[in-house]
Design an enzyme around this catalytic site. Structure first.
Site, PDB file in Angstrom:
ATOM      1  N   HIS A 293     -34.351  -9.594  22.121  1.00 59.91           N
ATOM      2  CA  HIS A 293     -34.989 -10.146  20.921  1.00 59.91           C
ATOM      3  C   HIS A 293     -35.969  -9.131  20.339  1.00 59.91           C
ATOM      4  O   HIS A 293     -36.734  -8.535  21.084  1.00 59.91           O
ATOM      5  CB  HIS A 293     -35.750 -11.421  21.260  1.00 59.91           C
ATOM      6  CG  HIS A 293     -36.510 -11.953  20.082  1.00 59.91           C
ATOM      7  ND1 HIS A 293     -35.894 -12.633  19.049  1.00 59.91           N
ATOM      8  CD2 HIS A 293     -37.832 -11.882  19.758  1.00 59.91           C
ATOM      9  CE1 HIS A 293     -36.805 -12.953  18.139  1.00 59.91           C
ATOM     10  NE2 HIS A 293     -37.986 -12.509  18.550  1.00 59.91           N
TER      11      HIS A 293
ATOM     12  N   GLY B 284      -6.899  -5.156  -0.192  1.00 59.07           N
ATOM     13  CA  GLY B 284      -6.847  -5.106   1.270  1.00 59.07           C
ATOM     14  C   GLY B 284      -7.999  -4.266   1.779  1.00 59.07           C
ATOM     15  O   GLY B 284      -9.018  -4.085   1.088  1.00 59.07           O
TER      16      GLY B 284
ATOM     17  N   ARG C 101       0.676   0.138   3.993  1.00 62.06           N
ATOM     18  CA  ARG C 101       1.262   1.395   4.467  1.00 62.06           C
ATOM     19  C   ARG C 101       2.600   1.115   5.148  1.00 62.06           C
ATOM     20  O   ARG C 101       2.815   0.019   5.654  1.00 62.06           O
ATOM     21  CB  ARG C 101       0.286   2.097   5.432  1.00 62.06           C
ATOM     22  CG  ARG C 101      -0.996   2.519   4.718  1.00 62.06           C
ATOM     23  CD  ARG C 101      -1.970   3.199   5.647  1.00 62.06           C
ATOM     24  NE  ARG C 101      -1.508   4.459   6.190  1.00 62.06           N
ATOM     25  CZ  ARG C 101      -1.631   5.636   5.562  1.00 62.06           C
ATOM     26  NH1 ARG C 101      -2.187   5.697   4.373  1.00 62.06           N
ATOM     27  NH2 ARG C 101      -1.208   6.746   6.133  1.00 62.06           N
TER      28      ARG C 101
HETATM   29  P1  FAD Z   1      -1.340   8.899  12.011  1.00 62.28           P
HETATM   30  O1  FAD Z   1      -2.815   8.964  12.109  1.00 62.28           O
HETATM   31  O2  FAD Z   1      -0.742   8.579  10.698  1.00 62.28           O
HETATM   32  O3  FAD Z   1      -0.814  10.308  12.520  1.00 62.28           O
HETATM   33  C1  FAD Z   1       0.541  10.666  12.483  1.00 62.28           C
HETATM   34  C2  FAD Z   1       0.637  12.177  12.444  1.00 62.28           C
HETATM   35  O4  FAD Z   1       1.994  12.543  12.665  1.00 62.28           O
HETATM   36  C3  FAD Z   1       0.252  12.789  11.106  1.00 62.28           C
HETATM   37  O5  FAD Z   1      -0.561  13.926  11.305  1.00 62.28           O
HETATM   38  C4  FAD Z   1       1.585  13.195  10.492  1.00 62.28           C
HETATM   39  O6  FAD Z   1       1.475  14.299   9.609  1.00 62.28           O
HETATM   40  C5  FAD Z   1       2.361  13.567  11.734  1.00 62.28           C
HETATM   41  N1  FAD Z   1       3.821  13.496  11.590  1.00 62.28           N
HETATM   42  C6  FAD Z   1       4.569  12.521  11.052  1.00 62.28           C
HETATM   43  N2  FAD Z   1       5.886  12.786  11.187  1.00 62.28           N
HETATM   44  C7  FAD Z   1       5.969  13.980  11.815  1.00 62.28           C
HETATM   45  C8  FAD Z   1       7.043  14.788  12.246  1.00 62.28           C
HETATM   46  N3  FAD Z   1       8.288  14.401  12.100  1.00 62.28           N
HETATM   47  N4  FAD Z   1       6.746  15.968  12.843  1.00 62.28           N
HETATM   48  C9  FAD Z   1       5.462  16.365  13.032  1.00 62.28           C
HETATM   49  N5  FAD Z   1       4.414  15.631  12.656  1.00 62.28           N
HETATM   50  C10 FAD Z   1       4.659  14.454  12.072  1.00 62.28           C
HETATM   51  N6  FAD Z   1      -8.162   2.472  11.303  1.00 62.28           N
HETATM   52  C11 FAD Z   1      -9.210   2.072  12.042  1.00 62.28           C
HETATM   53  O7  FAD Z   1      -9.016   1.667  13.191  1.00 62.28           O
HETATM   54  N7  FAD Z   1     -10.486   2.104  11.558  1.00 62.28           N
HETATM   55  C12 FAD Z   1     -10.753   2.537  10.306  1.00 62.28           C
HETATM   56  O8  FAD Z   1     -11.920   2.555   9.897  1.00 62.28           O
HETATM   57  C13 FAD Z   1      -9.683   2.958   9.493  1.00 62.28           C
HETATM   58  N8  FAD Z   1      -9.907   3.403   8.243  1.00 62.28           N
HETATM   59  C14 FAD Z   1      -8.856   3.852   7.495  1.00 62.28           C
HETATM   60  C15 FAD Z   1      -9.109   4.281   6.193  1.00 62.28           C
HETATM   61  C16 FAD Z   1      -8.070   4.726   5.406  1.00 62.28           C
HETATM   62  C17 FAD Z   1      -8.363   5.212   4.006  1.00 62.28           C
HETATM   63  C18 FAD Z   1      -6.737   4.752   5.928  1.00 62.28           C
HETATM   64  C19 FAD Z   1      -5.598   5.267   5.110  1.00 62.28           C
HETATM   65  C20 FAD Z   1      -6.475   4.316   7.211  1.00 62.28           C
HETATM   66  C21 FAD Z   1      -7.534   3.843   8.004  1.00 62.28           C
HETATM   67  N9  FAD Z   1      -7.317   3.362   9.292  1.00 62.28           N
HETATM   68  C22 FAD Z   1      -8.375   2.920  10.048  1.00 62.28           C
HETATM   69  C23 FAD Z   1      -5.977   3.316   9.883  1.00 62.28           C
HETATM   70  C24 FAD Z   1      -5.750   4.520  10.813  1.00 62.28           C
HETATM   71  O9  FAD Z   1      -5.957   5.708  10.087  1.00 62.28           O
HETATM   72  C25 FAD Z   1      -4.356   4.483  11.394  1.00 62.28           C
HETATM   73  O10 FAD Z   1      -4.127   3.241  12.025  1.00 62.28           O
HETATM   74  C26 FAD Z   1      -4.169   5.592  12.414  1.00 62.28           C
HETATM   75  O11 FAD Z   1      -4.394   6.849  11.848  1.00 62.28           O
HETATM   76  C27 FAD Z   1      -2.762   5.558  13.007  1.00 62.28           C
HETATM   77  O12 FAD Z   1      -2.673   6.534  13.971  1.00 62.28           O
HETATM   78  P2  FAD Z   1      -1.257   7.171  14.373  1.00 62.28           P
HETATM   79  O13 FAD Z   1      -1.569   8.202  15.398  1.00 62.28           O
HETATM   80  O14 FAD Z   1      -0.314   6.093  14.715  1.00 62.28           O
HETATM   81  O15 FAD Z   1      -0.718   7.852  13.044  1.00 62.28           O
HETATM   82  P1  NAD Z   2      -3.647  -3.886   3.393  1.00 62.04           P
HETATM   83  O1  NAD Z   2      -2.424  -4.440   3.977  1.00 62.04           O
HETATM   84  O2  NAD Z   2      -4.938  -4.078   4.094  1.00 62.04           O
HETATM   85  O3  NAD Z   2      -3.850  -4.453   1.920  1.00 62.04           O
HETATM   86  C1  NAD Z   2      -2.905  -4.291   0.906  1.00 62.04           C
HETATM   87  C2  NAD Z   2      -3.174  -5.353  -0.151  1.00 62.04           C
HETATM   88  O4  NAD Z   2      -2.402  -5.052  -1.287  1.00 62.04           O
HETATM   89  C3  NAD Z   2      -2.785  -6.737   0.306  1.00 62.04           C
HETATM   90  O5  NAD Z   2      -3.825  -7.643   0.032  1.00 62.04           O
HETATM   91  C4  NAD Z   2      -1.530  -7.042  -0.511  1.00 62.04           C
HETATM   92  O6  NAD Z   2      -1.350  -8.410  -0.785  1.00 62.04           O
HETATM   93  C5  NAD Z   2      -1.810  -6.252  -1.763  1.00 62.04           C
HETATM   94  N1  NAD Z   2      -0.610  -5.898  -2.512  1.00 62.04           N
HETATM   95  C6  NAD Z   2       0.614  -5.538  -2.050  1.00 62.04           C
HETATM   96  N2  NAD Z   2       1.445  -5.238  -3.079  1.00 62.04           N
HETATM   97  C7  NAD Z   2       0.717  -5.411  -4.215  1.00 62.04           C
HETATM   98  C8  NAD Z   2       1.011  -5.254  -5.594  1.00 62.04           C
HETATM   99  N3  NAD Z   2       2.218  -4.850  -6.021  1.00 62.04           N
HETATM  100  N4  NAD Z   2       0.044  -5.528  -6.501  1.00 62.04           N
HETATM  101  C9  NAD Z   2      -1.201  -5.923  -6.101  1.00 62.04           C
HETATM  102  N5  NAD Z   2      -1.528  -6.094  -4.787  1.00 62.04           N
HETATM  103  C10 NAD Z   2      -0.581  -5.834  -3.869  1.00 62.04           C
HETATM  104  O7  NAD Z   2      -3.326  -2.343   3.157  1.00 62.04           O
HETATM  105  P2  NAD Z   2      -4.252  -1.132   2.739  1.00 62.04           P
HETATM  106  O8  NAD Z   2      -5.541  -1.603   2.205  1.00 62.04           O
HETATM  107  O9  NAD Z   2      -3.377  -0.249   1.935  1.00 62.04           O
HETATM  108  O10 NAD Z   2      -4.520  -0.443   4.120  1.00 62.04           O
HETATM  109  C11 NAD Z   2      -3.422  -0.072   4.965  1.00 62.04           C
HETATM  110  C12 NAD Z   2      -3.770  -0.242   6.392  1.00 62.04           C
HETATM  111  O11 NAD Z   2      -4.675   0.785   6.787  1.00 62.04           O
HETATM  112  C13 NAD Z   2      -4.500  -1.543   6.691  1.00 62.04           C
HETATM  113  O12 NAD Z   2      -3.600  -2.573   6.954  1.00 62.04           O
HETATM  114  C14 NAD Z   2      -5.264  -1.205   7.913  1.00 62.04           C
HETATM  115  O13 NAD Z   2      -4.474  -1.455   9.027  1.00 62.04           O
HETATM  116  C15 NAD Z   2      -5.525   0.278   7.788  1.00 62.04           C
HETATM  117  N6  NAD Z   2      -6.939   0.464   7.420  1.00 62.04           N
HETATM  118  C16 NAD Z   2      -7.881   0.038   8.277  1.00 62.04           C
HETATM  119  C17 NAD Z   2      -9.218   0.177   7.953  1.00 62.04           C
HETATM  120  C18 NAD Z   2     -10.235  -0.323   8.908  1.00 62.04           C
HETATM  121  O14 NAD Z   2      -9.896  -0.567  10.046  1.00 62.04           O
HETATM  122  N7  NAD Z   2     -11.477  -0.482   8.506  1.00 62.04           N
HETATM  123  C19 NAD Z   2      -9.585   0.744   6.752  1.00 62.04           C
HETATM  124  C20 NAD Z   2      -8.587   1.154   5.882  1.00 62.04           C
HETATM  125  C21 NAD Z   2      -7.260   1.019   6.238  1.00 62.04           C
END
Ligand code: FAD
Ligand code: NAD
Length: 475
Positions: free
Chosen positions: A454, A192, A282
């Site tokens: 361009h 993913g 996630r």
């Molecule tokens: P979160 O960012 O998860 O924040 C939730 C916060 O709530 C956390 O700090 C947590 O500790 C806190 N919390 C939870 N429960 C409680 C509680 N009960 N009390 C107090 N605090 C609590 N998205 C993009 O758009 N572009 C990207 O390039 C991108 N790259 C990503 C790369 C990776 C490796 C990952 C893992 C995700 C990426 N995402 C990206 C997805 C993006 O990070 C999430 O969609 C975004 O952070 C969600 O925002 P949120 O505010 O809903 O939750």
């Molecule tokens: P994802 O949903 O993008 O990909 C997960 C992949 O794992 C899928 O292709 C799924 O079929 C596969 N999978 C599930 N179970 C499996 C198993 N048992 N064995 C092998 N493959 C399996 O999820 P992610 O890469 O974990 O990222 C989570 C989310 O974080 C994304 O959906 C995205 O919304 C967000 N994210 C966004 C960005 C960005 O915007 N550039 C970057 C990183 C993460």
């Protein structure tokens, strides 16, 4: 500290901190509760996105791309660099510094907007005209009251049963962003967004990367033409070994290596890795949040149930971001935060989930907005399409980034743009024009009649729009 607020936001990720700022801007007395701690054990605002998601991953993607350019691409420009070497500690240090600048920036924004920030775990304990939230802190607990609650608790990595993530050898996103050396062999479970981005980083830095994906299709959410070409490029040019249709049987951590047994093409196979990244999606985070105490419902997948304006079934409790339906993207979370704060202030907050842009920061990048071609076919909708390859773009040639194409899909009758799909350089930036166009209800003809600079990559958007009417100028 006063304990009664107009708005309590639980979670300070891009959903929660933005909601808190907008609420405060609108004159609401606001508290934001967040429990995240960084690796050094210190509270750090910004949630997944700033600490262990969007920002650190983009920092490493840029660093690793520079390394690859120095190794393999500068030579084409006649630039010779001898003895290119890699200092992983400096690379990680740069990433950590960028993260700290942003997370610290949120504390300043909270102060500037007079938002009360509390570090601790928030749990709803009582309902009524004022909701009670118990905050468990490192040094005791405190109960606060709020007339409105915004749940912005985000998401956590999905676990695979029997695979114990330790974030040293077997990593989720947190560990994958902090490997202290380049693994010889890196296994990634899940092709993913995270799997491809983090797989690309460590591949460029020198790892042999194998990606094991459960589904038979690659990037099923993207347009079919984009996924097909991306798979070809990622395997042939980028060097990721992507195996589709894998069923993981077990993962064993030996002294020297990690062995993964999986079924693939009818055979039981075994591979050894130095490190493993598990990125299989996630799950919404509602751990110990007290939803039952106030009557907030979750759906069968664990997401907090909300309507189109992010209202839960309980009046004055809202939920936004990764913890509710829709794409798990930072910008989607933030826009929902703004919309909910405005709704609470008596305005009409709204987010159009149909025009949320998606970006995957691989090389080439992938970005899209709107419907894919396969979705339009399934809906039986008549459409026309224009597709322009970057190899014909003068700017792409100058960049030396000619792989991929830009495809526009428009309604056959009204010519309204229904979707734009990009595989190519700076797709993350190019997609913004398509989002604006779709929000304004633009037709392909509108884009075709707008002057594009361009030579620029944006000419690909112009040409694809011309192509919808079969009148390319450069093809
Ligand atoms: P979160 O960012 O998860 O924040 C939730 C916060 O709530 C956390 O700090 C947590 O500790 C806190 N919390 C939870 N429960 C409680 C509680 N009960 N009390 C107090 N605090 C609590 N998205 C993009 O758009 N572009 C990207 O390039 C991108 N790259 C990503 C790369 C990776 C490796 C990952 C893992 C995700 C990426 N995402 C990206 C997805 C993006 O990070 C999430 O969609 C975004 O952070 C969600 O925002 P949120 O505010 O809903 O939750
Ligand atoms: P994802 O949903 O993008 O990909 C997960 C992949 O794992 C899928 O292709 C799924 O079929 C596969 N999978 C599930 N179970 C499996 C198993 N048992 N064995 C092998 N493959 C399996 O999820 P992610 O890469 O974990 O990222 C989570 C989310 O974080 C994304 O959906 C995205 O919304 C967000 N994210 C966004 C960005 C960005 O915007 N550039 C970057 C990183 C993460």
């Amino acid at each position: 500290m006063a304990n009664n607020f107009d708005v309590a936001v639980i979670g300070a990720g891009p959903g929660g901190y933005v909601a808190a700022i907008r609420a405060a801007q609108l004159g609401l007395n606001t508290v934001c509760i967040d429990e995240f701690k960084s690796a050094d054990g210190k509270p750090s605002l910004g949630g997944t996105c700033l600490n262990v998601g969007c920002i650190p991953s983009k920092a490493l993607l840029e660093s690793s791309e520079n390394y690859e350019r120095a190794l393999h691409k500068f030579g084409d420009h006649g630039i010779e660099i001898k003895d290119v070497s890699l200092d992983v500690a400096t690379m990680l240090g740069r990433k950590d510094k960028i993260v700290q600048q942003f997370t610290g920036g949120i504390s300043l924004l909270f102060k500037k907007n007079k938002i009360t920030s509390i570090h601790g775990h928030g749990r709803l304990t009582g309902a009524g005209d004022v909701f009670q939230i118990e905050v468990t802190k490192d040094n005791g607990s405190q109960t606060i009251g709020a007339k409105h609650v915004i749940i912005a608790t985000g998401s956590l990595p999905r676990q695979i049963e029997g695979v114990a993530v330790d974030n040293v050898r077997i990593c989720d996103n947190t560990g994958a962003l902090s490997l202290n050396e380049v693994p010889g062999k890196l296994g990634v479970i899940g092709a993913g967004v995270i799997g491809l981005e983090m797989g690309s980083v460590w591949r460029r830095l020198g790892s042999e990367v194998t990606v094991l994906e459960a589904l038979p299709d690659f990037l099923a959410a993207a347009d079919d033409a984009i996924s097909r070409e991306a798979l070809r490029i990622f395997t042939k040019s980028v060097g990721l070994d992507i195996k589709l249709g894998c069923k993981i049987q077990n993962v064993k951590a030996g002294k020297k290596s990690l062995s993964v047994e999986f079924e693939h093409e009818g055979e039981l196979r075994k591979m050894e890795f130095d490190r493993l990244v598990v990125a299989v999606g996630r799950v919404p985070n509602t751990e110990n949040l007290g939803l039952d105490a106030v009557g907030v419902k979750v759906d069968e997948r664990g997401f907090v149930e909300v309507d189109e304006r992010n209202r839960t079934g309980v009046p004055n409790i809202y939920a936004i971001g990764d913890v509710v339906r829709g794409p798990m993207l930072a910008h989607k979370s933030s826009e929902e935060g703004v919309a909910v704060a405005e709704t609470i202030a008596g305005q009409h907050g709204h987010v159009n989930l149909d025009t949320i842009p998606w970006v995957i920061y691989t090389s080439p990048e992938i970005a899209w907005v709107g419907k894919t071609e396969q979705q339009l076919k399934a809906e039986g909708r008549a459409y026309r399409s224009g597709q322009f390859p970057f190899i014909v773009s003068g700017r792409a040639r100058a960049l030396g980034e000619t792989a991929g194409f830009l495809k526009m899909l428009a309604d056959a009758d009204s010519d309204r743009i229904l979707g734009v799909h990009i595989l190519g350089p700076f797709a993350s930036e190019l997609i913004a024009e398509a989002v604006v166009a779709m929000e304004f209800g633009a037709t392909a003809e509108d884009i075709a009649r707008i002057v594009h600079a361009h030579p620029s990559l944006s000419e690909a958007m112009h040409e694809a729009a011309l192509g919808v009417d079969d009148r390319f100028l450069s093809l």
